[in-house]
Design a protein around this motif. Structure first.
Motif, PDB file in Angstrom:
ATOM      1  N   PHE A 241       0.837  -1.201   0.000  1.00 43.28           N
ATOM      2  CA  PHE A 241       0.000   0.000   0.000  1.00 43.28           C
ATOM      3  C   PHE A 241       0.871   1.250   0.000  1.00 43.28           C
ATOM      4  CE2 PHE A 241      -2.540   3.037   2.739  1.00 43.28           C
ATOM      5  CZ  PHE A 241      -3.356   3.469   1.713  1.00 43.28           C
TER       6      PHE A 241
ATOM      7  N   ILE B  81      -8.125  -7.952   3.844  1.00 44.00           N
ATOM      8  CA  ILE B  81      -8.678  -6.619   4.133  1.00 44.00           C
ATOM      9  C   ILE B  81     -10.025  -6.744   4.847  1.00 44.00           C
ATOM     10  CG2 ILE B  81      -9.624  -4.534   3.035  1.00 44.00           C
ATOM     11  CD1 ILE B  81      -7.252  -4.732   1.041  1.00 44.00           C
TER      12      ILE B  81
ATOM     13  N   ILE C 102      -2.238   0.220   7.610  1.00 43.10           N
ATOM     14  CA  ILE C 102      -3.281  -0.444   6.807  1.00 43.10           C
ATOM     15  C   ILE C 102      -4.652  -0.309   7.456  1.00 43.10           C
ATOM     16  CG2 ILE C 102      -1.661  -2.100   5.770  1.00 43.10           C
ATOM     17  CD1 ILE C 102      -2.854  -4.198   7.722  1.00 43.10           C
TER      18      ILE C 102
ATOM     19  N   LEU D   6      -8.022   0.744   2.622  1.00 42.03           N
ATOM     20  CA  LEU D   6      -6.699   0.957   3.214  1.00 42.03           C
ATOM     21  C   LEU D   6      -6.454   2.453   3.348  1.00 42.03           C
ATOM     22  CD1 LEU D   6      -4.617  -1.669   1.166  1.00 42.03           C
ATOM     23  CD2 LEU D   6      -5.482  -1.894   3.503  1.00 42.03           C
ATOM     24  N   PRO D   7      -6.298   3.015   4.483  1.00 40.39           N
ATOM     25  CA  PRO D   7      -6.589   2.389   5.768  1.00 40.39           C
ATOM     26  C   PRO D   7      -8.071   2.417   6.099  1.00 40.39           C
ATOM     27  CG  PRO D   7      -5.678   4.601   6.080  1.00 40.39           C
ATOM     28  CD  PRO D   7      -5.728   4.358   4.602  1.00 40.39           C
TER      29      PRO D   7
END
Lengths: 648, 648
Positions: free
Chosen positions: A463, A519, A564, A627-628
């Motif tokens: 990321f 995620i 994240i 993200l985040p």
């Protein structure tokens, strides 16, 4: 004859099964451990075996790549015996060597133990196990004093300790006449007292002046860890841990509950944890300390609600059916012999009470150890193990929830995921410019997969380097050989280690399906946190302390976890790692009767929040699946870093 | 190979034993019942068998006449296998048909039950078993009311019956989730309450509205008798009795205690009474009533102290070693499952407490039933069974002793003695002039031996007709073919039935050794009575009532018993027969919690007198070893009759 004899190698164990039986089932029956996180449903691809001889039927699965299939690898859960077979299992070496991360009581755990004991004492709770060894020097009987053995014992006890009702098992009574006479009526009575009632566990000669021992056990879904403790001094004399043998029936509680509802399932799961795991740990520890298992007169167990049910062999099916009602929170008095724990059969057993179906005694033990019940500050307690559980609050109020995070933080539901054992990639960075990764491996060997902390690092690095967009999609515009398209799955992936670097000659990659699973898992945790904050009408800034427990813990990179959006953005010094707080809490319960009462109070006082039924939870969750986060205002620091990097 | 295979006929049971094993031991192992009153020591001559095939070694014994030996008859305890054998057992037919006198609850017993219940109620003791069936209609759980199953049950119980601690077994907990849901949370809880504590025995659906049952069992050394009772109404629904299968290990408690101290002896004796006897009675009664053994939720057992120990498998050795200390009087809480009684495994078990080693719970139950504890009058209670126990006293004071009477009143230690079953001579008169006997036989068949009441009649008649002198010696000057000399034993004997009248073609006689044994037995009883009187500083004339219990009872001729000085000379209307008072008392304990408390009080309040240690007892005993007594002033009526007859 419909029977097929299956020979498993390298264990050289054979079992006769009905024709058509799956090899996973056969392995379970033969006592051969084959890891099967998905419980044998064919979708995790972990139960890899090779058939050396014989006929079988096989169902194909996307979870087994063609290349592996061509090499002769099969999935045990989808392979069915049609004749006698010789089967090579792949995973067993790992299991025997280092199935799980070593869980010696770390220094930080000892520190927490001392802190918690002090806290208990400061709040007026005595550190006293409640188990006593009372020396009685009885008058030997005569024709004039012809009182019976049992009545003589009770009389001596009443004289020395005050009168009360006395219980013991028939076995204790049976041994009494012999013990009294072999020791000239000079004895030690091992007992526990509740109000005015005595429960005698054993009667020994006064010469046998052995210490009293107890065990405390954290019954984790994945790992079972135990301490053998000298009850009077509270000293931990031995520790041991092992993988929960129930793993062969599935990695998470849901697949185990499902297995438990099948014929013989409950008994098999109970046997796996009691006989296959706990009793082996007891054996290991007592042999090392050179004591007899019967010298252990008390056992405390902490586990999630499902583990507690399966430990006792109590139906767990309703835990996963709305309205999610466990069979028990507290339990009637139980003895080790009832449960099948091979310590003194008359040793009482205490199972740390649970809050609800998905917030168990392990969390209650953790809260006890972490001291939230006694804290003026607002503490967030996170247990990131096979599932994720959260508690937030202070001495006045505590709320808790379970996140449906799944086993992602232990490598579950991730194609190259694995637990934090030898061969696991546990730390990763990615070079901003070259997009090349650097990683470290548990045990310093060639890599075999990625564990939870490694995944957090990879996702954070992908990321922060722009390989991933906030939705978790791979930026295909970037120029890197590491980024490629998987034709079969139809998604992009990032290669962390190529096959020439790895132990089994397979690329270690993370693909967009993995990323999606991961995620969602981190989103579940974060939205759990924000929901608990909301319920207490607080904000992230109101959190004074974050205590992290559980298997993921020690290798966790806090910065990356914030980057994240797994953990809320608070000052790094507010984070602490507590280690195995379930084991610490069960130790406290073992060595203090007051702590056991406190654990009961904690279990009752925590308000359980069923997230799936909580209004507004779904939006919280969806917001956290970025993200985040969709609300970037929650992560100002991350935003700043990110903008800076993007600016380069 | 040292093994010999023994085939027993007519049972067609085989057993493999080591070469040199006695056939009595082999029969015990094979589950073939061979009566062995002396426990296998070779002196009673009852374990008669015949070897049909094979080699064996045999030791001769005076207990086996030459004539029988020549017919091929051997004693099982003195015959040892040297090869495979085929063995014919003699006694088994009798055992299967009518091992023991039928013990249906007689009318007099029902009368006593009603009397005792009234007496209990009059003294403020409630007739209430203490077992309850509580209907709980619980609220089914919801997401808002997500209290656990066990806590929900406890909550319902507290609401309906008041709060308190609740116990149950792990098995009850295991069944709970299923039971609740199958019955929509509408249940009956079977429980017992002690102060504020509940002990749950079972949870049933409210639809299963079955009555609660209990069993009360008199565990006699010779005979085990049981009632199956509906607890709420107190109705006796079934009765059954059987010989105590322990008889194959010896007729009296001493030989059983001795056997129990050998390797595996205690387990064998426990198995014989629990599995071989009590469980078979339970099976018989539950099958007849068509109920499930699990519906029996309470068990009460009364037996002598040795029987109580063997029932529980508790070491009994110290009962016969000075200072004669039993392992227990009362016992810690026990469940049927612990003891191995096949009723509801969670059913509590109550064993009526004993006074001392030789005055057991059967006597305490008898005192409870006979109401001595509540009597203003002075009551003498005699239990003449395999041994003789006496209690004398009133509501203020009770003293008790055991007479070493041995099994003479059940035909033991008498050459032609037998228990009161089919073929037993039970009533006898002898013609004054001809000295010819007339007798009646149980079952109206040809005679096989003499039972206790027959022996009393014979001795009385021989004495009153002058065949016997007061020392028990036969008057050889009398002219009768019935009187003859036994060359082998070297003593005189009297022939009651000649071989052409008897079932097995053997003369039925009584010889001077038998007479000596019998007179010592009656002397032991009488001297016990006079010692108890002496302790309370009373005389025979102070006895207001004599209550006779035990196996000998129903056929007993009171006049003859007084004539020979077994019973004291008091008016005949003062005698009553109570029947099986141990069973009556255990019934009272089954149906009334207050009666159980009363039994405990009785056991504690009775003063036990160890006759052998009592000063002056030996003179009392020697004086009583005459017919009727050396102090003829104690038997004025007998003297009068006797002088009159002599005068004729």
């Amino acid at each position: 004859m419909d029977g097929c004899t299956i020979l498993f190698k390298p264990q050289n164990k054979t079992i006769k099964v009905k024709k058509g039986t799956s090899l996973l089932e056969a392995a379970r029956k033969a006592g051969v451990f084959i890891d099967a996180p998905c419980g044998g449903s064919g979708h995790c691809g972990k139960c890899r075996i090779r058939i050396l001889e014989g006929d079988y039927r096989f169902e194909k699965s996307l979870a087994l790549p063609d290349a592996d299939f061509e090499k002769g690898i099969r999935l045990a859960c989808l392979t069915f015996a049609l004749s006698d077979l010789v089967v090579e299992t792949q995973e067993i070496k790992v299991v025997n060597e280092v199935l799980v991360e070593d869980v010696d009581p770390g220094e930080e755990e000892e520190g927490w133990i001392n802190k918690a004991r002090k806290m208990l004492e400061d709040s007026g709770i005595e550190i006293n196990s409640g188990f006593e060894k009372i020396r009685l020097t009885l008058d030997p009987p005569t024709l004039d004093d012809n009182v019976q053995d049992w009545e003589r014992l009770c009389r001596g006890l009443a004289t020395k300790c005050g009168s009360g009702s006395v219980r013991c098992s028939l076995d204790v009574l049976r041994r009494l006449p012999g013990t009294l006479r072999r020791n000239d009526f000079d004895i030690n009575v091992i007992l526990t007292r509740e109000n005015d009632d005595y429960e005698i566990i054993e009667v020994r000669g006064s010469g046998e002046d052995k210490p009293l021992y107890g065990i405390c056990v954290d019954v984790g879904t994945t790992t079972v860890a135990a301490n053998l403790v000298e009850l009077e001094s509270g000293k931990i004399k031995e520790s041991a841990s092992a993988g929960n043998l129930q793993m062969q029936y599935g990695a998470d509680v849901i697949s185990r509950i499902i297995y438990s509802t099948g014929k013989g399932g409950l008994a098999a799961l109970k046997h796996a944890v009691v006989e296959g795991t706990v009793n082996r740990l007891v054996e290991e520890m007592t042999e090392r300390l050179n004591i007899h298992p019967e010298d252990i007169v008390f056992g405390v167990f902490a586990g999630n609600t499902t583990m507690a049910h399966l430990l006792l062999g109590v139906e767990a099916a309703n835990i996963r059916l709305e309205p999610y009602i466990p069979a028990f929170r507290n339990h009637p008095p139980l003895k080790a012999g009832d449960v099948g724990i091979r310590i003194n059969p008359d040793a009482p057993v205490f199972i740390v009470p649970s809050v609800a179906s998905y917030v168990g005694g392990d969390i209650v033990a953790g809260v006890l150890a972490a001291g939230i019940w006694n804290s003026d500050e607002n503490v967030l307690f996170l247990d990131l193990g096979t599932n994720g559980e959260l508690v937030f609050g202070n001495r006045e109020v505590m709320v808790a929830c379970a996140c449906s995070a799944g086993p992602a933080f232990e490598g579950g539901e991730i194609s190259c995921g694995m637990r934090a054992m030898r061969g696991a990639i546990d730390q990763v960075t990615i070079d901003d410019r070259t997009l090349e990764p650097r990683y470290s491996v548990v045990g310093g060997t060639k890599p075999r997969g990625i564990c939870g902390s490694g995944l957090i690092d990879i996702v954070a690095a992908m990321f922060m380097t722009g390989i991933l967009d906030p939705r978790g999609k791979i930026n295909t515009g970037l120029k890197s050989e590491r980024i490629r398209f998987d034709d079969i799955l139809g998604v992009y992936e990032y290669v962390i280690a190529s096959k020439d670097e790895t132990e089994d000659g397979r690329d270690i990659t993370i693909n967009e399906i993995d990323l999606d699973n991961f995620i969602r898992a981190k989103g579940a945790v974060y939205s759990g946190i924000s929901t608990l904050l909301k319920i207490l009408e607080m904000k992230v800034t109101d959190i004074d302390k974050i205590i992290i427990a559980g298997g993921i813990g020690r290798g966790l990179n806090i910065k990356n976890s914030i980057n994240i959006g797994l953990l809320p953005e608070v000052e790094e010094e507010k984070f602490t790692y507590i280690g195995n707080s379930s084991l610490i809490g069960s130790y406290l319960c073992l060595t203090s009767r007051g702590a056991r009462e406190k654990a009961k109070q904690i279990a009752e006082s925590i308000t359980y929040v069923e997230l799936s039924a909580f209004p507004g939870y779904m939006e919280e969750f969806l917001g956290a699946c970025f993200l985040p986060h969709t609300d970037m205002g929650l992560f100002p620091g991350v935003m700043k870093k990110f903008s800076r990097r993007k600016g380069i």
